[in-house]
Write a protein that holds these residues in place. Structure first.
Motif, PDB file in Angstrom:
ATOM      1  N   TYR A 207       6.924  -1.267  -8.340  1.00  0.00           N
ATOM      2  CA  TYR A 207       7.090  -0.603  -9.387  1.00  0.00           C
ATOM      3  C   TYR A 207       6.993   0.895  -9.177  1.00  0.00           C
ATOM      4  CZ  TYR A 207       6.639   0.926 -14.386  1.00  0.00           C
ATOM      5  OH  TYR A 207       6.814   1.502 -15.765  1.00  0.00           O
ATOM      6  N   LEU A 208       6.025   1.191  -8.262  1.00  0.00           N
ATOM      7  CA  LEU A 208       5.969   2.540  -7.701  1.00  0.00           C
ATOM      8  C   LEU A 208       7.280   2.965  -6.923  1.00  0.00           C
ATOM      9  CD1 LEU A 208       2.314   3.343  -6.449  1.00  0.00           C
ATOM     10  CD2 LEU A 208       3.562   3.608  -8.820  1.00  0.00           C
ATOM     11  N   ARG A 209       7.838   2.141  -6.000  1.00  0.00           N
ATOM     12  CA  ARG A 209       9.148   2.448  -5.380  1.00  0.00           C
ATOM     13  C   ARG A 209      10.135   2.532  -6.505  1.00  0.00           C
ATOM     14  NH1 ARG A 209       9.813  -2.064  -0.676  1.00  0.00           N
ATOM     15  NH2 ARG A 209       8.219  -1.159   0.757  1.00  0.00           N
ATOM     16  N   ASN A 210      10.131   2.137  -7.676  1.00  0.00           N
ATOM     17  CA  ASN A 210      11.411   2.436  -8.578  1.00  0.00           C
ATOM     18  C   ASN A 210      11.078   3.322  -9.571  1.00  0.00           C
ATOM     19  OD1 ASN A 210      12.959   0.286  -7.174  1.00  0.00           O
ATOM     20  ND2 ASN A 210      11.705  -1.445  -8.231  1.00  0.00           N
ATOM     21  N   HIS A 211       9.908   3.852  -9.647  1.00  0.00           N
ATOM     22  CA  HIS A 211       9.536   4.651 -10.809  1.00  0.00           C
ATOM     23  C   HIS A 211       8.742   5.628 -10.051  1.00  0.00           C
ATOM     24  CE1 HIS A 211       9.956   0.811 -12.918  1.00  0.00           C
ATOM     25  NE2 HIS A 211      10.347   1.660 -13.999  1.00  0.00           N
ATOM     26  N   PRO A 212       9.668   6.762  -9.553  1.00  0.00           N
ATOM     27  CA  PRO A 212       9.029   7.970  -9.017  1.00  0.00           C
ATOM     28  C   PRO A 212       7.778   8.891  -9.659  1.00  0.00           C
ATOM     29  CG  PRO A 212      11.207   8.077  -8.809  1.00  0.00           C
ATOM     30  CD  PRO A 212      11.084   6.884  -9.640  1.00  0.00           C
ATOM     31  N   GLU A 213       8.196   8.621 -11.001  1.00  0.00           N
ATOM     32  CA  GLU A 213       7.514   9.555 -11.780  1.00  0.00           C
ATOM     33  C   GLU A 213       5.909   9.026 -11.840  1.00  0.00           C
ATOM     34  OE1 GLU A 213       9.107   6.324 -14.550  1.00  0.00           O
ATOM     35  OE2 GLU A 213       9.732   7.580 -12.931  1.00  0.00           O
ATOM     36  N   PHE A 214       5.530   7.583 -11.543  1.00  0.00           N
ATOM     37  CA  PHE A 214       4.439   7.064 -11.551  1.00  0.00           C
ATOM     38  C   PHE A 214       3.827   7.164 -10.116  1.00  0.00           C
ATOM     39  CE2 PHE A 214       5.856   4.865 -15.557  1.00  0.00           C
ATOM     40  CZ  PHE A 214       4.555   4.965 -16.173  1.00  0.00           C
ATOM     41  N   ALA A 215       4.838   7.125  -9.127  1.00  0.00           N
ATOM     42  CA  ALA A 215       4.357   7.461  -7.923  1.00  0.00           C
ATOM     43  C   ALA A 215       3.816   8.840  -7.518  1.00  0.00           C
ATOM     44  CB  ALA A 215       5.420   7.281  -6.764  1.00  0.00           C
ATOM     45  N   GLU A 216       4.366   9.575  -8.280  1.00  0.00           N
ATOM     46  CA  GLU A 216       3.680  11.156  -8.363  1.00  0.00           C
ATOM     47  C   GLU A 216       2.611  11.199  -8.901  1.00  0.00           C
ATOM     48  OE1 GLU A 216       6.729  13.857  -9.953  1.00  0.00           O
ATOM     49  OE2 GLU A 216       8.488  13.096  -8.580  1.00  0.00           O
TER      50      GLU A 216
ATOM     51  N   GLY B 210       0.744  -1.375   0.080  1.00  0.00           N
ATOM     52  CA  GLY B 210      -0.050  -0.034  -0.107  1.00  0.00           C
ATOM     53  C   GLY B 210       0.852   1.161  -0.136  1.00  0.00           C
ATOM     54  N   SER B 211       0.328   2.339   0.026  1.00  0.00           N
ATOM     55  CA  SER B 211       0.894   3.767  -0.050  1.00  0.00           C
ATOM     56  C   SER B 211       1.928   3.801   0.922  1.00  0.00           C
ATOM     57  CB  SER B 211      -0.135   4.871  -0.253  1.00  0.00           C
ATOM     58  OG  SER B 211      -0.878   4.565  -1.698  1.00  0.00           O
ATOM     59  N   THR B 212       1.620   3.640   2.289  1.00  0.00           N
ATOM     60  CA  THR B 212       2.390   3.844   3.294  1.00  0.00           C
ATOM     61  C   THR B 212       3.902   3.116   3.198  1.00  0.00           C
ATOM     62  OG1 THR B 212       1.523   2.132   4.726  1.00  0.00           O
ATOM     63  CG2 THR B 212       0.422   4.059   4.890  1.00  0.00           C
ATOM     64  N   SER B 213       3.836   2.053   2.063  1.00  0.00           N
ATOM     65  CA  SER B 213       5.193   1.448   1.970  1.00  0.00           C
ATOM     66  C   SER B 213       6.098   2.187   1.265  1.00  0.00           C
ATOM     67  CB  SER B 213       4.672   0.016   1.584  1.00  0.00           C
ATOM     68  OG  SER B 213       4.396  -0.016   0.357  1.00  0.00           O
ATOM     69  N   ILE B 214       5.404   3.073   0.438  1.00  0.00           N
ATOM     70  CA  ILE B 214       6.367   3.771  -0.776  1.00  0.00           C
ATOM     71  C   ILE B 214       6.724   5.193  -0.159  1.00  0.00           C
ATOM     72  CG2 ILE B 214       6.193   4.483  -3.062  1.00  0.00           C
ATOM     73  CD1 ILE B 214       3.682   2.708  -3.434  1.00  0.00           C
ATOM     74  N   VAL B 215       8.246   5.318   0.009  1.00  0.00           N
ATOM     75  CA  VAL B 215       8.596   6.445   0.672  1.00  0.00           C
ATOM     76  C   VAL B 215       8.358   7.902  -0.104  1.00  0.00           C
ATOM     77  CG1 VAL B 215      10.938   7.549   1.037  1.00  0.00           C
ATOM     78  CG2 VAL B 215      10.655   5.024   1.762  1.00  0.00           C
ATOM     79  N   GLY B 216       7.842   8.780   0.658  1.00  0.00           N
ATOM     80  CA  GLY B 216       7.411   9.852  -0.089  1.00  0.00           C
ATOM     81  C   GLY B 216       5.971  10.287  -0.549  1.00  0.00           C
ATOM     82  N   LEU B 217       5.278   9.157  -0.488  1.00  0.00           N
ATOM     83  CA  LEU B 217       3.879   8.964  -1.199  1.00  0.00           C
ATOM     84  C   LEU B 217       2.829   9.434  -0.019  1.00  0.00           C
ATOM     85  CD1 LEU B 217       2.240   8.346  -3.766  1.00  0.00           C
ATOM     86  CD2 LEU B 217       2.000   6.117  -3.013  1.00  0.00           C
ATOM     87  N   LYS B 218       2.106  10.340  -0.659  1.00  0.00           N
ATOM     88  CA  LYS B 218       1.005  10.552   0.409  1.00  0.00           C
ATOM     89  C   LYS B 218      -0.101   9.368   0.434  1.00  0.00           C
ATOM     90  CE  LYS B 218      -0.937  15.265  -0.091  1.00  0.00           C
ATOM     91  NZ  LYS B 218      -1.912  16.255  -0.997  1.00  0.00           N
ATOM     92  N   ALA B 219      -0.610   9.612   1.659  1.00  0.00           N
ATOM     93  CA  ALA B 219      -1.577   8.082   1.945  1.00  0.00           C
ATOM     94  C   ALA B 219      -2.526   8.462   2.854  1.00  0.00           C
ATOM     95  CB  ALA B 219      -0.577   7.038   2.247  1.00  0.00           C
TER      96      ALA B 219
END
Length: 173
Positions: free
Chosen positions: A123-132, A41-50
């Protein structure tokens, strides 16, 4: 329909510590039944709002095992919540209704449910543009569906499917 409020907050590094604490508690309660435990989930991705809810996924041999896990998980504060829409996993929550602090998803280890959750997270951890892009989508949906968590969640699905397709292509799955 779930009417819990959708509230997103900025990333909090304490979420990783909270996961580690919950992981220890879960292992102490049912560790002999667990094949793997992951922060998803989103809390597992550094920098991501959640939403400030820690999503935890536990992998077991067979979903039928879960009935024997309900009581030990209740002992550490997790309530089993039957959800007929979840065919390949069982769902538990910790915290007051609509204000949970943790969601626990139990599924068969290395099932498609397991692999997709890990693939999306990685994938979101490794692709910050998609996380954004995901953060922006979530922010817009949270604004539009602040009092309708079901619709908020449903409207994230096309993005999630797109990311999974990209991740599978990248991994050659």
């Amino acid at each position: 329909m779930d009417r819990a409020t959708v509230t997103l907050v900025e990333y909090n590094p304490n979420w990783l510590k909270q996961f580690d604490c919950e992981k220890t508690n879960i292992i102490n309660a049912i560790g002999d039944q667990i094949l793997c435990i992951e922060h998803i989930g989103s809390t597992s991705i550094v920098g991501l709002k959640a939403k400030p809810i820690i999503d935890i996924m536990v992998g077991v041999h067979h979903l039928e095992q879960v009935s024997s896990l309900v009581h030990p998980l209740q002992e550490i504060g997790y309530e089993y919540v039957p959800k007929i829409e979840f065919k390949d996993r069982k769902f538990f929550r910790k915290g007051q209704w609509g204000q949970g602090t943790c969601h626990l998803h139990i599924c068969e280890y290395d099932s498609s449910e397991w692999r997709e959750k890990i693939l999306f997270r990685d994938y979101l951890r490794n692709h910050p543009e998609f996380a954004e892009e995901y953060a922006l989508l979530k922010t817009n949906l949270a604004s539009e569906y602040a009092f309708d968590r079901h619709t908020y969640t449903k409207n994230k699905e096309p993005f999630i499917r797109t990311v999974l397709q990209k991740a599978k292509l990248e991994k050659d799955i």
